[in-house]
Design a protein around this motif. Structure first.
Motif, PDB file in Angstrom:
ATOM      1  N   THR A  16      -8.278  19.037  18.361  1.00 42.89           N
ATOM      2  CA  THR A  16      -9.396  18.961  17.423  1.00 42.89           C
ATOM      3  C   THR A  16     -10.391  17.858  17.748  1.00 42.89           C
ATOM      4  O   THR A  16     -11.447  17.811  17.147  1.00 42.89           O
ATOM      5  CB  THR A  16      -8.884  18.746  15.988  1.00 42.89           C
ATOM      6  N   SER A  17     -10.067  16.952  18.672  1.00 47.53           N
ATOM      7  CA  SER A  17     -11.010  15.891  19.013  1.00 47.53           C
ATOM      8  C   SER A  17     -12.195  16.500  19.752  1.00 47.53           C
ATOM      9  O   SER A  17     -12.034  17.250  20.699  1.00 47.53           O
ATOM     10  CB  SER A  17     -10.341  14.815  19.864  1.00 47.53           C
ATOM     11  N   LYS A  18     -13.388  16.177  19.301  1.00 44.01           N
ATOM     12  CA  LYS A  18     -14.600  16.759  19.860  1.00 44.01           C
ATOM     13  C   LYS A  18     -15.171  15.864  20.952  1.00 44.01           C
ATOM     14  O   LYS A  18     -15.203  14.644  20.817  1.00 44.01           O
ATOM     15  CB  LYS A  18     -15.644  16.945  18.758  1.00 44.01           C
ATOM     16  N   LYS A  19     -15.638  16.482  22.010  1.00 46.44           N
ATOM     17  CA  LYS A  19     -16.285  15.737  23.083  1.00 46.44           C
ATOM     18  C   LYS A  19     -17.691  15.361  22.633  1.00 46.44           C
ATOM     19  O   LYS A  19     -18.385  16.155  22.016  1.00 46.44           O
ATOM     20  CB  LYS A  19     -16.356  16.580  24.359  1.00 46.44           C
ATOM     21  N   GLU A  20     -18.097  14.135  22.924  1.00 47.91           N
ATOM     22  CA  GLU A  20     -19.430  13.664  22.574  1.00 47.91           C
ATOM     23  C   GLU A  20     -20.093  13.101  23.822  1.00 47.91           C
ATOM     24  O   GLU A  20     -19.424  12.584  24.719  1.00 47.91           O
ATOM     25  CB  GLU A  20     -19.351  12.564  21.509  1.00 47.91           C
ATOM     26  N   ILE A  21     -21.397  13.205  23.879  1.00 44.97           N
ATOM     27  CA  ILE A  21     -22.162  12.606  24.966  1.00 44.97           C
ATOM     28  C   ILE A  21     -22.784  11.321  24.434  1.00 44.97           C
ATOM     29  O   ILE A  21     -23.494  11.325  23.423  1.00 44.97           O
ATOM     30  CB  ILE A  21     -23.270  13.566  25.467  1.00 44.97           C
ATOM     31  N   TYR A  22     -22.480  10.197  25.086  1.00 41.95           N
ATOM     32  CA  TYR A  22     -23.009   8.905  24.678  1.00 41.95           C
ATOM     33  C   TYR A  22     -23.508   8.201  25.920  1.00 41.95           C
ATOM     34  O   TYR A  22     -22.751   7.989  26.863  1.00 41.95           O
ATOM     35  CB  TYR A  22     -21.929   8.078  23.966  1.00 41.95           C
ATOM     36  N   SER A  23     -24.765   7.866  25.949  1.00 39.07           N
ATOM     37  CA  SER A  23     -25.399   7.225  27.104  1.00 39.07           C
ATOM     38  C   SER A  23     -25.158   8.027  28.381  1.00 39.07           C
ATOM     39  O   SER A  23     -24.877   7.481  29.444  1.00 39.07           O
ATOM     40  CB  SER A  23     -24.898   5.787  27.291  1.00 39.07           C
TER      41      SER A  23
END
Length: 88
Positions: A16-23
């Motif tokens: 359930t952990s969602k991938k995020e784009i950061y920098s």
């Protein structure tokens, strides 16, 4: 239901952990915020309360969560010394 306790929790699951784009980099947060509700009810209320919670919490997504049912063996109200249903 005479009362309810709501707590904030942090939960981790690879599913359930969602991938995020950061920098520009892909990150997977370690914990996901969740809400936990705790209620103590009489045995004869279980089915109605379960269906009410399930219906209200349903979104059809993986994050819908679980309902866990535990038997409470004894309740003591600290301030008054009342026991079991009287303590609730």
């Amino acid at each position: 239901i005479a009362g309810i306790t709501v707590s904030e929790h942090r939960y981790y699951s690879e599913n359930t952990s969602k991938k995020e784009i950061y920098s520009g980099e892909e990150n997977i947060p370690e914990f996901v915020p969740k809400i936990g509700d705790f209620v103590c009810i009489k045995d004869e209320q279980i089915e109605v309360v379960l269906e009410t919670i399930r219906t209200a919490a349903f979104s059809g997504k993986v994050e819908d969560g679980y309902i866990l049912v535990n038997e409470i063996q004894k309740v003591v109200r600290i301030r008054t010394g009342e026991l079991n249903y009287d303590a609730l």
